[in-house]
Enzyme design. Structure first.
Site, PDB file in Angstrom:
ATOM      1  N   ASN A 163       8.927 -10.396  -3.753  1.00 44.47           N
ATOM      2  CA  ASN A 163       9.677  -9.796  -2.642  1.00 44.47           C
ATOM      3  C   ASN A 163       8.845 -10.308  -1.225  1.00 44.47           C
ATOM      4  O   ASN A 163       9.368 -10.785  -0.347  1.00 44.47           O
ATOM      5  CB  ASN A 163       9.619  -8.121  -2.557  1.00 44.47           C
ATOM      6  CG  ASN A 163      10.279  -7.691  -1.494  1.00 44.47           C
ATOM      7  OD1 ASN A 163      11.514  -8.288  -1.372  1.00 44.47           O
ATOM      8  ND2 ASN A 163       9.565  -6.881  -0.885  1.00 44.47           N
TER       9      ASN A 163
ATOM     10  N   GLY B 116       6.974   0.649  -3.396  1.00 50.31           N
ATOM     11  CA  GLY B 116       6.933  -0.210  -4.278  1.00 50.31           C
ATOM     12  C   GLY B 116       5.438  -1.184  -4.094  1.00 50.31           C
ATOM     13  O   GLY B 116       4.912  -0.890  -3.058  1.00 50.31           O
ATOM     14  N   ASP B 117       5.250  -1.947  -5.073  1.00 48.19           N
ATOM     15  CA  ASP B 117       4.278  -2.865  -4.973  1.00 48.19           C
ATOM     16  C   ASP B 117       4.515  -3.986  -6.097  1.00 48.19           C
ATOM     17  O   ASP B 117       5.844  -4.030  -6.541  1.00 48.19           O
ATOM     18  CB  ASP B 117       2.953  -2.401  -5.065  1.00 48.19           C
ATOM     19  CG  ASP B 117       1.725  -3.359  -4.572  1.00 48.19           C
ATOM     20  OD1 ASP B 117       1.370  -3.358  -3.423  1.00 48.19           O
ATOM     21  OD2 ASP B 117       1.011  -4.025  -5.544  1.00 48.19           O
TER      22      ASP B 117
ATOM     23  N   LYS C 186      -2.607   4.982  -3.380  1.00 48.14           N
ATOM     24  CA  LYS C 186      -2.081   3.797  -4.319  1.00 48.14           C
ATOM     25  C   LYS C 186      -1.795   4.390  -5.686  1.00 48.14           C
ATOM     26  O   LYS C 186      -2.618   5.000  -5.874  1.00 48.14           O
ATOM     27  CB  LYS C 186      -2.811   2.532  -4.311  1.00 48.14           C
ATOM     28  CG  LYS C 186      -1.971   1.303  -4.454  1.00 48.14           C
ATOM     29  CD  LYS C 186      -1.618   0.886  -3.481  1.00 48.14           C
ATOM     30  CE  LYS C 186      -0.715  -0.595  -3.846  1.00 48.14           C
ATOM     31  NZ  LYS C 186      -0.284  -1.159  -2.326  1.00 48.14           N
TER      32      LYS C 186
ATOM     33  N   GLN D 287      -5.586   0.565   1.723  1.00 44.51           N
ATOM     34  CA  GLN D 287      -4.360   1.067   2.126  1.00 44.51           C
ATOM     35  C   GLN D 287      -4.876   2.135   3.367  1.00 44.51           C
ATOM     36  O   GLN D 287      -3.824   2.122   4.311  1.00 44.51           O
ATOM     37  CB  GLN D 287      -3.693   1.871   1.143  1.00 44.51           C
ATOM     38  CG  GLN D 287      -1.952   2.072   1.724  1.00 44.51           C
ATOM     39  CD  GLN D 287      -1.106   0.622   1.405  1.00 44.51           C
ATOM     40  OE1 GLN D 287      -1.374   0.051   0.248  1.00 44.51           O
ATOM     41  NE2 GLN D 287      -0.369   0.500   2.219  1.00 44.51           N
TER      42      GLN D 287
ATOM     43  N   LYS E 227       0.121   7.677   1.486  1.00 41.65           N
ATOM     44  CA  LYS E 227       1.163   6.610   1.621  1.00 41.65           C
ATOM     45  C   LYS E 227       0.579   5.351   0.899  1.00 41.65           C
ATOM     46  O   LYS E 227      -0.391   4.878   1.282  1.00 41.65           O
ATOM     47  CB  LYS E 227       1.537   6.407   2.934  1.00 41.65           C
ATOM     48  CG  LYS E 227       2.872   5.492   3.159  1.00 41.65           C
ATOM     49  CD  LYS E 227       4.072   6.260   2.687  1.00 41.65           C
ATOM     50  CE  LYS E 227       5.305   5.166   2.572  1.00 41.65           C
ATOM     51  NZ  LYS E 227       5.348   4.755   1.201  1.00 41.65           N
TER      52      LYS E 227
HETATM   53  N1  GLU Z   1       2.718  -1.511  -1.420  1.00 38.19           N
HETATM   54  C1  GLU Z   1       2.848  -1.905  -0.096  1.00 38.19           C
HETATM   55  C2  GLU Z   1       1.555  -2.384   0.645  1.00 38.19           C
HETATM   56  O1  GLU Z   1       0.615  -2.920  -0.146  1.00 38.19           O
HETATM   57  C3  GLU Z   1       3.831  -0.946   0.675  1.00 38.19           C
HETATM   58  C4  GLU Z   1       3.230   0.207   0.593  1.00 38.19           C
HETATM   59  C5  GLU Z   1       4.285   1.357   1.194  1.00 38.19           C
HETATM   60  O2  GLU Z   1       5.413   0.829   1.742  1.00 38.19           O
HETATM   61  O3  GLU Z   1       3.846   2.566   1.186  1.00 38.19           O
HETATM   62  O4  GLU Z   1       1.298  -1.936   1.756  1.00 38.19           O
END
Ligand code: GLU
Length: 445
Positions: free
Chosen positions: A241, A165-166, A126, A111, A90
């Site tokens: 965001n 997203g990111d 990622k 992550q 994820k």
């Molecule tokens: N890109 C976001 C983070 O850095 C969200 C990742 C997600 O929701 O999977 O955590």
């Protein structure tokens, strides 16, 4: 770094030459975990550090697409599936010209621990591309997303890998990506992506979640010190965001955000950022913060300015990695800043972190402070799995609880290991322990 851990770090550098952001992220975690290995000899026996620093799978692919002028463009796509001990991979997708394998690996590595801290059943990954969405039409974005997904789809699945997203990837891009996934697979598999639109499987609060969560985390850190965001002057970097909804929540909690920024410059609005105007410019017009300043007589815009030069009580870096240096941290400390919560991933340099620690500034690292986004993604997966849709209030309540739990876990872990108030150590140790224990249980895989 503990001398027992150093050889592991040297090996990471040797195996991953030139990936400086990845080295930085690994070094930060490994620096914290010496005492964990002393307490848990089974982690060394099971080679947890060596395994955790090596992604389970890395995919790099060509993304060919045609721009509006009919010209063929070739970008590079990435997905680094880092660790799936706690659940399906994820993590977000980032579309930005700075994206390369080292950046994706640093983000994927972070992550793993961030997702573990949420307590939700999600592994770490990622992905993204060096594609630059700036100035591209909706049609170009759609064609790029379709081409990107035409390769990526074979690696995804609600029980396999669930992107979101990111930077550069929001609801519009997730829509195009989901559309193409659905077309190729002939499955309406809502749980394969998060950050979807509300009408087609998305969850309320997901858009706001990272920014809200960062403000909640700052509030929790201040609470421990007998304080709160109420009446505080706050500087937020970025205007995407994360920044927009951090600003909204700070205002709801009684603070005043006096500045935000983008890669071109900084806007200083001493009366407080007008969120409706900022949202209209950023979300509807996809404009820049200088457009905001043009419409606010009290606001000043400094092209190429530095948000950390503006005096504040609380700083929320919500833009990108390494945007807050040792020098910036020293300026913030000198100006009386008492708390920093990271909305972005690794926005503070190691020197910056040291400066904050020496000055006893409450410092919430991104792994903990920005985990609200991915935690709410997990809530979106939960709703998709049960074909349910929760109200805004219920979801926000869950998010607030999760952020309070993460804060408590990091705080208690730092105390347990004799480093009270050190959220960097607390988050690294707590996240690492959860993943390491799961990896031991699952055997050598
Ligand atoms: N890109 C976001 C983070 O850095 C969200 C990742 C997600 O929701 O999977 O955590």
């Amino acid at each position: 770094m503990d001398e027992k851990v150093e050889p592991f770090f040297d090996e990471v550098i040797r195996r991953n030459p030139g990936e400086v952001e990845f080295h930085q992220a690994v070094r930060e975690v490994l620096t914290s975990i010496g005492p964990v290995l002393a307490k848990h000899p089974e982690f060394a026996e099971h080679k947890i550090i060596e395994r955790i620093c090596e992604p389970e799978r890395q995919v790099i692919f060509r993304v060919p697409w045609q721009d509006d002028a009919g010209e063929v463009q070739i970008d590079r796509g990435f997905r680094v599936e880092f660790n799936s001990a706690l659940g399906p991979y994820k993590g977000g997708l980032r579309f930005h010209p700075s994206v390369n394998l080292g950046i994706v690996k640093f983000l994927g590595f972070e992550q793993i621990f961030k997702n573990a801290l949420t307590g939700m059943p999600i592994g770490g990954a990622k992905g993204g591309s060096n594609f630059n969405p700036r100035g591209r039409s909706d049609d170009e974005i759609m064609r790029f997303c379709q081409s990107f997904m035409t390769e990526l789809y074979r690696h995804l699945g609600e029980y396999t890998d669930v992107p979101a997203g990111d930077i550069g990837v929001g609801q519009r891009e997730i829509g195009f990506l989901f559309g193409q996934y659905k077309r190729i697979t002939n499955r309406y598999e809502s749980g394969v992506l998060t950050g979807k639109g509300i009408q087609w499987g998305g969850a309320l609060v997901r858009t706001e979640a990272t920014g809200y969560g960062t403000a909640f985390f700052a509030q929790e850190m201040l609470k421990v010190r007998g304080d709160s965001l109420d009446g505080k002057t706050v500087v937020v970097s970025g205007s995407g965001n994360v920044a927009v909804y951090a600003i909204q929540k700070v205002h709801q909690l009684g603070g005043t955000v006096v500045a935000c920024s983008d890669s071109d410059g900084v806007v200083h609005d001493p009366k407080g950022i007008d969120l409706e105007l900022l949202r209209e410019i950023k979300e509807v017009r996809r404009g820049r913060v200088r457009h905001y300043a043009e419409q606010r007589p009290d606001a000043t815009y400094v092209a190429g300015g530095n948000p950390w030069d503006i005096p504040c009580d609380v700083a929320l870096p919500c833009a990108t990695q390494n945007e807050l240096t040792g020098k910036d941290a020293a300026t913030l400390v000198r100006n009386g800043c008492i708390a920093v919560a990271e909305g972005a991933n690794m926005p503070t340099t190691p020197e910056g972190m040291r400066t904050f620690a020496e000055a006893d500034v409450a410092f919430g690292p991104g792994k903990a402070a920005n985990a609200g986004g991915v935690a709410t993604s997990a809530l979106e997966m939960q709703q998709n799995a049960s074909r349910d849709a929760w109200s805004f209030g219920r979801t926000e309540q869950r998010l607030a609880e999760i952020m309070a739990d993460i804060h408590e876990l990091c705080f208690a872990t730092a105390e347990e290991y004799g480093m009270p108030g050190n959220y960097v150590a607390g988050s690294n140790i707590a996240g690492f322990q959860r993943v390491a224990q799961a990896m031991v249980s699952l055997g050598l895989i």
